[in-house]
Structures are given as structure tokens and as C-alpha cells.
Design a protein around this motif. Structure first.
Motif, PDB file in Angstrom:
ATOM      1  N   VAL A 190     -17.637   8.637   2.571  1.00  0.00           N
ATOM      2  CA  VAL A 190     -16.639   8.160   1.616  1.00  0.00           C
ATOM      3  C   VAL A 190     -15.244   8.522   2.125  1.00  0.00           C
ATOM      4  CG1 VAL A 190     -15.873   8.224  -0.800  1.00  0.00           C
ATOM      5  CG2 VAL A 190     -18.285   8.613  -0.258  1.00  0.00           C
ATOM      6  N   THR A 191     -14.264   7.644   1.917  1.00  0.00           N
ATOM      7  CA  THR A 191     -12.867   8.007   2.196  1.00  0.00           C
ATOM      8  C   THR A 191     -12.126   8.218   0.890  1.00  0.00           C
ATOM      9  OG1 THR A 191     -12.081   5.710   2.254  1.00  0.00           O
ATOM     10  CG2 THR A 191     -12.821   6.690   4.337  1.00  0.00           C
ATOM     11  N   SER A 192     -11.148   9.125   0.923  1.00  0.00           N
ATOM     12  CA  SER A 192     -10.387   9.402  -0.294  1.00  0.00           C
ATOM     13  C   SER A 192      -9.102  10.139   0.048  1.00  0.00           C
ATOM     14  CB  SER A 192     -11.221  10.253  -1.264  1.00  0.00           C
ATOM     15  OG  SER A 192     -10.478  10.562  -2.423  1.00  0.00           O
ATOM     16  N   ARG A 193      -8.127   9.958  -0.798  1.00  0.00           N
ATOM     17  CA  ARG A 193      -6.939  10.822  -0.765  1.00  0.00           C
ATOM     18  C   ARG A 193      -7.345  12.220  -1.201  1.00  0.00           C
ATOM     19  NH1 ARG A 193      -1.557   8.343  -1.499  1.00  0.00           N
ATOM     20  NH2 ARG A 193      -1.031  10.350  -2.396  1.00  0.00           N
ATOM     21  N   PRO A 194      -6.509  13.226  -0.919  1.00  0.00           N
ATOM     22  CA  PRO A 194      -6.818  14.586  -1.385  1.00  0.00           C
ATOM     23  C   PRO A 194      -6.863  14.668  -2.909  1.00  0.00           C
ATOM     24  CG  PRO A 194      -5.135  14.631   0.333  1.00  0.00           C
ATOM     25  CD  PRO A 194      -5.317  13.191  -0.054  1.00  0.00           C
ATOM     26  N   ASP A 195      -7.564  15.686  -3.387  1.00  0.00           N
ATOM     27  CA  ASP A 195      -7.575  16.035  -4.812  1.00  0.00           C
ATOM     28  C   ASP A 195      -8.157  14.946  -5.697  1.00  0.00           C
ATOM     29  OD1 ASP A 195      -6.264  18.462  -4.164  1.00  0.00           O
ATOM     30  OD2 ASP A 195      -4.336  17.437  -4.194  1.00  0.00           O
TER      31      ASP A 195
ATOM     32  N   GLY B 189      -7.695  12.187   3.687  1.00  0.00           N
ATOM     33  CA  GLY B 189      -6.450  12.002   4.422  1.00  0.00           C
ATOM     34  C   GLY B 189      -5.342  11.526   3.513  1.00  0.00           C
ATOM     35  N   VAL B 190      -4.093  11.764   3.924  1.00  0.00           N
ATOM     36  CA  VAL B 190      -2.936  11.358   3.130  1.00  0.00           C
ATOM     37  C   VAL B 190      -2.541   9.938   3.498  1.00  0.00           C
ATOM     38  CG1 VAL B 190      -2.130  13.729   2.926  1.00  0.00           C
ATOM     39  CG2 VAL B 190      -1.318  12.329   4.818  1.00  0.00           C
ATOM     40  N   ALA B 191      -1.556   9.410   2.793  1.00  0.00           N
ATOM     41  CA  ALA B 191      -1.083   8.054   3.045  1.00  0.00           C
ATOM     42  C   ALA B 191      -0.607   7.916   4.484  1.00  0.00           C
ATOM     43  CB  ALA B 191       0.057   7.716   2.083  1.00  0.00           C
ATOM     44  N   GLY B 192      -0.998   6.805   5.123  1.00  0.00           N
ATOM     45  CA  GLY B 192      -0.548   6.529   6.473  1.00  0.00           C
ATOM     46  C   GLY B 192      -1.450   7.056   7.569  1.00  0.00           C
ATOM     47  N   GLN B 193      -2.481   7.839   7.201  1.00  0.00           N
ATOM     48  CA  GLN B 193      -3.370   8.389   8.220  1.00  0.00           C
ATOM     49  C   GLN B 193      -4.475   7.411   8.631  1.00  0.00           C
ATOM     50  OE1 GLN B 193      -4.323  12.495   6.680  1.00  0.00           O
ATOM     51  NE2 GLN B 193      -3.626  13.057   8.713  1.00  0.00           N
ATOM     52  N   GLY B 194      -4.541   6.273   7.971  1.00  0.00           N
ATOM     53  CA  GLY B 194      -5.476   5.239   8.405  1.00  0.00           C
ATOM     54  C   GLY B 194      -6.920   5.496   8.037  1.00  0.00           C
ATOM     55  N   LYS B 195      -7.149   5.968   6.818  1.00  0.00           N
ATOM     56  CA  LYS B 195      -8.522   6.263   6.378  1.00  0.00           C
ATOM     57  C   LYS B 195      -9.394   5.007   6.388  1.00  0.00           C
ATOM     58  CE  LYS B 195      -7.034   7.864   2.451  1.00  0.00           C
ATOM     59  NZ  LYS B 195      -5.595   7.760   2.729  1.00  0.00           N
ATOM     60  N   SER B 196      -8.852   3.919   5.866  1.00  0.00           N
ATOM     61  CA  SER B 196      -9.644   2.684   5.770  1.00  0.00           C
ATOM     62  C   SER B 196      -9.970   2.126   7.148  1.00  0.00           C
ATOM     63  CB  SER B 196      -8.903   1.634   4.945  1.00  0.00           C
ATOM     64  OG  SER B 196      -8.782   2.056   3.598  1.00  0.00           O
ATOM     65  N   ILE B 197      -8.987   2.130   8.054  1.00  0.00           N
ATOM     66  CA  ILE B 197      -9.236   1.606   9.393  1.00  0.00           C
ATOM     67  C   ILE B 197     -10.206   2.518  10.135  1.00  0.00           C
ATOM     68  CG2 ILE B 197      -8.181   1.060  11.618  1.00  0.00           C
ATOM     69  CD1 ILE B 197      -5.772   0.040  10.195  1.00  0.00           C
ATOM     70  N   LEU B 198     -10.091   3.829   9.916  1.00  0.00           N
ATOM     71  CA  LEU B 198     -11.045   4.751  10.526  1.00  0.00           C
ATOM     72  C   LEU B 198     -12.466   4.432  10.070  1.00  0.00           C
ATOM     73  CD1 LEU B 198     -12.055   7.216  12.044  1.00  0.00           C
ATOM     74  CD2 LEU B 198     -11.271   8.649  10.138  1.00  0.00           C
TER      75      LEU B 198
ATOM     76  N   ASP C 237      -1.901   3.230  -1.454  1.00  0.00           N
ATOM     77  CA  ASP C 237      -3.028   3.997  -0.936  1.00  0.00           C
ATOM     78  C   ASP C 237      -3.956   4.267  -2.112  1.00  0.00           C
ATOM     79  OD1 ASP C 237      -4.638   5.319   0.819  1.00  0.00           O
ATOM     80  OD2 ASP C 237      -3.523   7.198   0.758  1.00  0.00           O
ATOM     81  N   GLY C 238      -4.940   3.382  -2.270  1.00  0.00           N
ATOM     82  CA  GLY C 238      -5.780   3.454  -3.466  1.00  0.00           C
ATOM     83  C   GLY C 238      -5.004   2.891  -4.637  1.00  0.00           C
ATOM     84  N   ASN C 239      -5.081   3.564  -5.770  1.00  0.00           N
ATOM     85  CA  ASN C 239      -4.317   3.144  -6.943  1.00  0.00           C
ATOM     86  C   ASN C 239      -2.886   3.658  -6.898  1.00  0.00           C
ATOM     87  OD1 ASN C 239      -6.438   1.729  -8.166  1.00  0.00           O
ATOM     88  ND2 ASN C 239      -7.314   3.606  -8.994  1.00  0.00           N
ATOM     89  N   ASN C 240      -2.623   4.569  -5.966  1.00  0.00           N
ATOM     90  CA  ASN C 240      -1.308   5.181  -5.874  1.00  0.00           C
ATOM     91  C   ASN C 240      -0.403   4.429  -4.897  1.00  0.00           C
ATOM     92  OD1 ASN C 240      -2.302   7.173  -7.568  1.00  0.00           O
ATOM     93  ND2 ASN C 240      -2.827   8.542  -5.885  1.00  0.00           N
ATOM     94  N   TYR C 241       0.891   4.675  -5.058  1.00  0.00           N
ATOM     95  CA  TYR C 241       1.890   4.219  -4.096  1.00  0.00           C
ATOM     96  C   TYR C 241       2.668   5.457  -3.657  1.00  0.00           C
ATOM     97  CZ  TYR C 241       1.173  -0.695  -5.389  1.00  0.00           C
ATOM     98  OH  TYR C 241       0.641  -1.942  -5.605  1.00  0.00           O
TER      99      TYR C 241
END
Length: 598
Positions: A203-208, A99-108, A379-383
């Protein structure tokens, strides 16, 4: 040999721990004292309780039970998109939640952890990968996680636990791993997958990220919010029935493009915050963002009597917004919507600190904009900006704030870079309407009528390009399938060519974008493609046994001019009307300015 105290993991009051205890007792012949079982049961309950308590932008620093506000999204699954409520319904295999930033991967993932615990079938072990130990060894990290709620864990015990099939590993934030640890973690996870196929890994992760390339994990994406999720989340956030009903009604009637904007839990939450602060639904995206900044400041400054501002920088509201606009402009100019690291963002912030703000600490500004206002989020190491349109609006606001003596020069620059700043120009047409009309729209339309003084001249200049091959359609293709395929093949770009200049071949100025937008609008393109489809289909399409790419563009252009002559007339007349309205509005604004001087 496993120490008896370590077996505290294996038998507590609820069913999954009893099952795990029975499995290991059978294999290792060990038992556990009742008192220790009770101690560990309490620790496990406390651990799960801490996992479901989170801080949100809506409640500020107060950690609350996620069940009070969370509304699960739809996620890709083995059966297609389903509501993400149970791991077993999503997939029985190892999978990555993307999921992308703001989609709530961690809370999910926290939500799925809690739901798994309540299912009484397996023990969920939730791990934040950003806290991985320095050695980057995932197995030792799993041991540490289990040890946090039991006394000690041996390698032998871990081996039997992973073989039991009675636990599920939930690993949050793969993209938060240090670069040096990525390869080792993937290697270890694949090793666990091979050696312990009974243990499921999520596992949760941003794309790519690299984990998505592993053959041991399916990649399942979070679907952007649609109406039912938006309304479901609003119901969670707004308890009062009247307020909820008014907000939903206003949202449905709003001219805002909610399908494009409110696609993540974060954006829906910001929308609700804006509504509750102002008690109105903004009727445009510009008004939403104009209100948003002050609403976020308001939340921190005025929610409680005597509340002291906790921002790190010394800037007041207007100054903070002025600086943020500069940051947005610089990042846009450098084509940065996402910052690869904290340092990457800090470097951009340093460039944005003008003389007016030269005493400000870049780290303090970063904290204010990411933690207090949440316009840029980690979101992870990214902003990244919470939404592309946030950056675009505040860039437009930056242009709006340019002094009047630089206005014409500013809009001339936007004219030459109208493709890059297309969204910003759209915002400026609303928030800086007079200068937009006078210095950009009026000159562009007047240029159009200089080049094309009549409709016949305009028609003769139109050409349609064909691009990218599309396989020959089957006779029984549905209308939708045919139209979709044709749209992929016939590029909806109109080349307006004059001997003195080419407006659209490079799409390099604002007039070219006006023309492009009109001819590729839903209404216009639908008419074009519908007529193309109905135009002697057997001769135009099905009689050709090879790829569409062999059809000459001139044939399509000729057909377009003939069959869509009325559409071309409409475009020309629309531009005439736009110019008339533009001139009237400019005159009105200038008259008003004169009255203001009196």
C-alpha cells in the motif's frame, strides 16, 4: 462452481498465470479453452502497458513509459535502505510505502507493478484506491480489477486466487480514500491478511494515516533523494551527454543547498527544467525560484509554434504570480502548508482574490496552480506546496512588492515576527537587499551596540540553558555518541539579558535570531561542544552517577565564558563588521538611486 469463462485468468502464455492455473485446476477440476487463454493474455499485457504509461510535468500531456524517465529511490526494507527495484527485495511481508508529496509514491508503485510482472513469478494487481466503489468494499473492488482483463470473476474463484500465493495486491493512495471508507478498508485488508497470508499486500500512503497503525503492515519510508539518485534521474531526463555533464558539474559547484532542496523527483525535475530553459544554474535559492515561475509558464506557452495557452484563468504571467504571492502569504499566515481537502484549498484561494482579481473563478485558479504550474500538488485528498521553500519564497516576494511608503512598517512587522518569518527574511536579504538592510538589519545591529557598548558587557550577559535529560554516558561511548548526547542535553541557546529588555528569552525579534543563528551555527556549536566534552570529563560527566539534569546551568555558563572567550569576541567583532558593511551598502544604494534620478 466456477464458470469456465472465469478461468481465463488461470492459464496464459507466461509462467505466473500457468502456475495459478495449475493450482486452481487441481483444486476445482476445471479447464479452459486455448482461444480464451490467448484473448486474456493480450488483455493482461495491455493492462500492464497502461499502468506503466504516465503523464509527467516534464512531458506535459504526453503519456510516456515510466522506464524512460523513472529513477527508483531508496526505501526502507527488511535489510535497511535499498534501491526500490523489486518487491521481494524490499520485504516478504505486507507493507506500507510511506512518502511525502513529490516523492513519487504512485509512480514507484507502478514501477514495482511492472517489475513484478517481468519477474514471471506472481501476477501483480494494481488498484487505485481513490476509485473505490461507493460501498467501500475492497474485496469487490479487487474482483472488479481482475474482471477488467478477464470475462467474469466469482467469489469462489477469488477465494482460490487469494489462497494460491500467485498474486500480489498493489494498492495505491490509501490517503485518497474517503473518510467514511477508511475503517472498512482497514478491516477488510486485515481480514484478507489473516485469511490469505499467501497473498502479499503493498500500500502507498502519506505519513500519519490509519493504515500505518495496523499490526498487519510494516511501514517502510522512501528516503529523500541523495546525490546518486539526483544524478541518476538527471541522466534519465537529459539524453545529451554534453548537457548532462554540464548540468551535473554546475550542480556540484552550485552554492544552492541541494541537500535541502532537491530531495524529491519532482524538485529535481523542476531544477532540470529551469536549467534547460535558461542554460544556467542559479547561484542562490532565490534566483532558482525567480526563474521557476516563468519557466513553468514558458513550458505551457512557448514550447510549440502557435500553441494556445490552456490555463483556466484569464491572468497573464505577472498577474498569476502576483495572485500566487497573495495565496502564499495568506496560507502562511494561517500556518497551512498542507490543505486537508480541495475545499480547504478553495477556501484559501477565495480569501486571496483581491479586488484586482475579483472576476476570477477560484476553481480555475486552483487548476492553474496545481495542474498547469504544479506549485501546489494533489497528493491523495490533500493538496500541498511542492516544497516548504516555495511558499516561503513567494511570501518574501509578496513583502518585496509592498509599496515603498509601507516598507518601513512592513519590516517593523517582520522584526516583531522574525521567528515565524525567518526563512522569508533570509530570502528578502537577497531579493530586497536595500530595504532589508535599511529597515531591519541596520536597526537590529544598532540596537545590539546600544545594549552592549563593549565586549565585557556582552560577555557578562551570556547564559547557557540546560534542558531535557540525557542518560549518563558509558565510559566507552564513542566521541560522536558522546557529542550527540551532549547536544541533546545542552541547549545551544544563548540568553542575552538586559535590564531594559530580554532579547532572547522569548526570541521575539530579529536581533535575537541573529544572535541565536550565530551561536548555534555549525562552526560555533562544534567548538562549544568539543570544549565542553574535553573539559575535565571525569569530573564534569562521568563522576556524576545520576542524570545530567542535576548539573547547574550556571556551571556550564561559567565554563562557556571562560573556555570560549575567543568565540564571544568573534561574535562581537562579526556584528561590528556586519554593521559597517550594512551602512556602506545602504549609502551605495542611495547614491545609485540619486544617479538614477539624474
Amino acid at each position: 462452481m466456477v464458470e469456465p469463462s472465469a478461468l481465463a485468468l488461470l492459464k496464459v502464455i507466461n509462467k505466473p498465470l500457468n502456475d495459478l492455473y495449475d493450482f486452481i485446476k487441481k483444486e476445482t477440476k476445471f479447464h479452459l479453452e486455448k482461444q480464451k487463454l490467448n484473448d486474456i493474455s493480450g488483455k493482461l499485457d495491455n493492462k500492464i502497458e497502461s499502468i506503466k504509461k504516465v503523464k509527467t510535468i516534464y512531458k506535459g500531456d504526453e503519456a510516456i513509459d515510466l522506464n524512460l524517465f523513472y529513477y527508483p529511490p531508496y526505501i526502507d526494507s527488511d535489510q535497511g535502505y535499498i534501491k526500490a527495484e523489486k518487491i521481494e527485495n524490499i520485504s516478504s511481508k505486507n507493507f506500507v510505502i510511506e512518502g511525502v508529496a513529490g516523492q513519487g509514491k504512485s509512480i514507484l508503485l507502478r514501477y514495482l507493478t511492472f517489475k513484478e510482472y517481468k519477474e514471471l513469478k506472481r501476477i501483480p494487481i494494481f488498484i487505485e484506491l481513490r476509485k473505490l466503489n461507493d460501498k467501500g468494499e475492497i474485496l469487490s473492488f479487487i474482483k472488479e480489477a481482475i474482471s477488467s482483463w478477464i470475462f467474469s470473476v466469482s467469489d469462489e474463484l477469488i477465494n482460490w486466487v487469494l489462497k494460491s500465493g500467485k498474486i500480489v495486491l498493489l494498492l495505491d493512495g490509501f490517503d485518497e480514500l474517503k473518510a467514511k471508507d477508511v475503517a472498512n478498508v482497514i478491516k477488510d485488508l486485515e481480514s484478507i491478511s489473516q485469511q490469505y497470508p499467501q497473498t502479499q499486500i503493498v500500500v502507498t500512503s502519506r505519513p500519519d494515516n490509519a493504515i500505518q497503525s495496523s499490526n498487519f503492515f510494516k511501514v517502510l519510508t522512501i528516503r529523500p533523494y541523495e546525490d546518486d539518485e539526483r544524478i541518476g534521474l538527471i541522466r534519465k531526463l537529459v539524453n545529451d551527454d554534453d548537457s548532462f555533464g554540464n548540468l551535473v558539474k554546475a550542480l556540484k559547484e552550485s552554492p544552492l543547498k541541494v541537500d535541502e532542496l532537491l530531495t524529491t523527483p519532482l524538485m529535481v525535475t523542476l531544477f532540470v527544467m529551469t536549467y534547460r530553459a535558461k542554460l544556467i544554474i542559479p547561484d542562490s535559492l532565490s534566483k532558482f525560484y525567480e526563474e521557476l515561475f516563468s519557466v513553468l509558464i514558458y513550458k505551457h506557452d512557448r514550447t510549440k509554434p502557435g500553441y494556445q495557452r490552456e490555463f483556466k484563468s484569464s491572468l497573464n504571467e505577472s498577474e498569476l504570480q502576483e495572485w500566487f504571492e497573495i495565496l502564499c502569504f495568506i496560507s502562511k499566515n494561517e500556518n497551512k502548508l498542507v490543505f486537508n481537502s480541495r475545499q480547504d484549498l478553495l477556501d484559501c484561494i477565495k480569501k486571496s482574490i483581491s479586488k484586482k482579481f475579483q472576476k476570477e473563478d477560484p476553481s480555475a485558479l486552483l487548476e492553474d496552480i496545481s495542474k498547469n504550474l504544479c506549485l501546489i500538488i494533489r497528493d491523495g485528498n490533500n493538496y500541498s506546496f511542492i516544497h516548504r521553500s516555495i511558499q516561503e519564497f513567494f511570501v518574501a516576494s509578496f513583502f518585496k512588492q509592498r509599496p515603498q511608503d509601507l516598507a518601513e512598517q512592513t519590516y517593523k512587522l517582520l522584526d516583531t515576527k522574525s521567528t515565524k518569518y525567518k526563512a522569508e527574511i533570509r530570502f528578502l536579504s537577497e531579493i530586497d537587499s536595500y530595504r532589508y538592510r535599511k529597515y531591519l538589519l541596520k536597526p537590529s545591529l544598532e540596537n545590539f551596540f546600544r545594549i552592549f557598548p563593549n565586549i565585557l558587557n556582552f560577555k557578562s550577559s551570556i547564559h547557557i540553558d540546560l534542558y531535557e535529560s540525557w542518560e549518563h554516558p558509558d565510559e566507552d561511548d564513542s566521541d560522536d555518541e558522546f557529542e550527540d548526547g551532549l547536544k541533546k542535553y545542552v541547549q545551544a541557546r544563548i540568553n542575552i539579558v538586559d535590564t531594559s529588555q530580554s532579547l532572547l528569552s522569548k526570541r521575539r525579534n530579529y536581533l535575537s535570531n541573529l544572535l541565536y543563528d550565530y551561536f548555534t551555527s555549525k562552526k560555533a556549536s562544534t567548538a562549544i561542544f568539543r570544549n565542553l566534552k574535553n573539559y575535565e570529563v571525569n569530573r564534569f560527566v562521568h563522576s556524576i552517577p545520576i542524570l545530567f539534569e542535576d548539573i547547574p546551568a550556571s556551571k556550564v555558563t561559567k565554563f562557556f565564558r571562560k573556555e570560549n572567550s575567543g568565540l564571544i569576541d568573534e561574535a562581537y567583532q562579526n556584528f561590528q563588521k556586519n554593521l559597517e558593511e550594512c551602512l556602506l551598502e545602504i549609502d551605495h544604494q542611495e547614491d545609485q538611486s540619486f544617479l538614477d534620478l539624474i
